[in-house]
Design an enzyme around this catalytic site. Structure first.
Site, PDB file in Angstrom:
ATOM      1  CG  HIS A  17      -1.916  -1.069   1.195  1.00  0.00           C
ATOM      2  ND1 HIS A  17      -1.999  -1.926   2.327  1.00  0.00           N
ATOM      3  CD2 HIS A  17      -3.027  -1.327   0.526  1.00  0.00           C
ATOM      4  CE1 HIS A  17      -3.054  -2.764   2.091  1.00  0.00           C
ATOM      5  NE2 HIS A  17      -3.773  -2.420   0.901  1.00  0.00           N
ATOM      6  CE  LYS A  41     -12.515  -6.436   0.655  1.00  0.00           C
ATOM      7  NZ  LYS A  41     -11.254  -5.807   0.402  1.00  0.00           N
ATOM      8  NE  ARG A  95      -2.461  -7.992  -4.295  1.00  0.00           N
ATOM      9  CZ  ARG A  95      -3.509  -8.351  -3.468  1.00  0.00           C
ATOM     10  NH1 ARG A  95      -2.947  -8.206  -2.249  1.00  0.00           N
ATOM     11  NH2 ARG A  95      -4.665  -8.492  -3.659  1.00  0.00           N
ATOM     12  CB  SER A 133      -4.510  -6.637   4.082  1.00  0.00           C
ATOM     13  OG  SER A 133      -3.857  -5.326   3.883  1.00  0.00           O
TER      14      SER A 133
END
Length: 165
Positions: A17, A41, A95, A133
């Site tokens: 990030h 989430k 990514r 994460s």
């Protein structure tokens, strides 16, 4: 003034990030870090904790880059958040190919909602491409070393959070 919005859950903020934030600062005058509430989430850290983790990082990034970097929590549509903060650019980090497929769909929907807001994709640097994460939290839960993936301050917050749960 060119304003960009970099949205995410940031649960927790990782070196990946930070790489995207730093590089985004070269593209805009003000970068708004949109911290998504996203209850679906089930984040490890509360919204307040995530904002508190990002604020000193963003203050330092502002000093280092000359770009104003601010934190803004949101729970509405991304495109509405962009309009609320005056952003003409949404920054998304990629990514892998799987990220692109999802983001490609999101761009199409966002363009249908407001075609005046552009989306810019930044590829994560090679050394950060594997960082997620979700994986950082799992490594920390299992007692692994996450120091390669997060700052020392974030690592300490992960340990504290896990010790208190």
């Amino acid at each position: 003034m060119r304003i960009g919005l970099y949205p995410g859950t940031f649960d927790p903020v990782t070196h990946g990030h930070l790489d995207i934030i730093r590089r985004s600062c070269a593209l805009v005058d003000r970068l708004v870090i949109g911290v998504a509430i996203n209850r679906s989430k089930g984040p490890m850290f509360s919204l307040e904790e995530r904002v508190a983790m990002l604020e000193p990082i963003c203050a330092q990034m502002s000093q280092d880059t000359g770009c104003q970097v601010i934190v803004h929590p949101f729970e509405n549509l991304l495109i509405q958040c962009a309009a609320d903060v005056g952003a003409s650019i949404i920054v998304r980090g990629l990514r892998a190919v799987a990220d692109f497929e999802y983001e490609y769909q999101m761009v199409g929907m966002n363009r249908a909602l407001d075609d005046s807001i552009e989306t810019v994709f930044l590829m994560a640097e090679a050394r950060h491409q594997a960082i997620a994460s979700k994986l950082v939290k799992e490594i920390a839960r299992l007692g692994g070393d996450v120091s390669k993936f997060v700052t020392p301050e974030i690592e300490a917050k992960l340990k504290d959070k896990l010790a208190s749960s």
